[in-house]
Motif scaffolding. Sequence first.
Motif, short mmCIF file in Angstrom:
data_model
loop_
_atom_site.label_atom_id
_atom_site.label_comp_id
_atom_site.label_asym_id
_atom_site.label_seq_id
_atom_site.Cartn_x
_atom_site.Cartn_y
_atom_site.Cartn_z
N THR A 1 0.83 -1.20 0.00
CA THR A 1 0.00 0.00 0.00
C THR A 1 0.87 1.25 0.00
OG1 THR A 1 -0.11 0.01 2.41
CG2 THR A 1 -1.88 -1.14 1.26
N ASP B 1 0.79 4.93 1.83
CA ASP B 1 0.18 5.76 2.87
C ASP B 1 0.45 7.22 2.54
OD1 ASP B 1 -1.07 6.44 5.32
OD2 ASP B 1 0.89 6.62 6.30
N ARG B 2 -0.62 8.01 2.45
CA ARG B 2 -0.50 9.45 2.16
C ARG B 2 -0.98 10.24 3.37
NH1 ARG B 2 -2.34 7.07 -2.10
NH2 ARG B 2 -1.22 7.20 -4.05
N ARG B 3 -0.15 11.19 3.80
CA ARG B 3 -0.52 12.04 4.94
C ARG B 3 -0.11 13.48 4.66
NH1 ARG B 3 -0.99 8.78 10.06
NH2 ARG B 3 -0.91 6.67 9.28
N THR C 1 2.11 16.80 1.09
CA THR C 1 1.62 15.44 1.25
C THR C 1 2.81 14.49 1.21
OG1 THR C 1 -0.48 15.98 0.22
CG2 THR C 1 0.11 13.66 0.32
N GLU D 1 4.19 10.65 1.03
CA GLU D 1 3.80 9.32 0.57
C GLU D 1 4.85 8.32 1.01
OE1 GLU D 1 3.40 9.51 -3.66
OE2 GLU D 1 1.35 10.25 -3.53
N GLU E 1 4.35 1.03 1.80
CA GLU E 1 4.31 0.08 2.91
C GLU E 1 4.20 -1.34 2.35
OE1 GLU E 1 0.95 1.12 5.32
OE2 GLU E 1 1.92 2.91 6.12
N ASP F 1 3.69 -4.96 3.84
CA ASP F 1 3.27 -5.63 5.07
C ASP F 1 3.39 -7.13 4.92
OD1 ASP F 1 2.13 -6.40 7.45
OD2 ASP F 1 0.18 -5.46 7.07
N LEU G 1 8.90 0.16 5.30
CA LEU G 1 8.51 1.48 4.82
C LEU G 1 9.59 2.07 3.93
CD1 LEU G 1 7.27 2.81 8.27
CD2 LEU G 1 5.90 1.75 6.48
N ASP H 1 3.95 5.60 -5.38
CA ASP H 1 2.84 5.14 -6.22
C ASP H 1 3.33 4.33 -7.42
OD1 ASP H 1 0.28 5.60 -5.27
OD2 ASP H 1 0.25 7.69 -5.96
#
Length: 141
Positions: free
Chosen positions: A94, A96-98, A104, A106, A109, A111, A118, A129
């Motif tokens: 995945t 993760d965007r914050r 922003t 990115e 991840e 898992d 990460l 992406d």
Amino acid sequence: MDEITAAQQWRVPASLPAAKLIGAALLVALGLLFANGDAVRLVLAVLAAAVLAGWAVRDLVAPIRLAVDPTGLTIAHGFAGRRRLPWSAIEAITVDRRPRMGLTTEILEIDTGESLHLFGRYDLGATPDEVATTLRAARRS
């Protein structure tokens, strides 16, 4: 997307370790310039420079952070080690965007259920992406 038949890898951009080494040299220079006889300031500047230089050495010793081939992934592990992850061990890929401070961030991840790996843009030399799309395509094939 075409099936992945050969390994593909992502690495730290070549300019990043150079920038870290220049930053370490600047920290030492600033420490010498502004220490004014205060040994604590100089020691702190040298310690910070040593940490930054160590970080740059890691980038030079192990520049490849992530590689993919038809059987799975190889990821950077520890200071200069590698860890092999077969596709069967990977539960999710995945991004993760914050939003932080108007920007922003990115993070890619990976898992495995037992561990979370990460990777940021400067670990990969590409956007998370783009890498996630490539990894998902390789996993499907």
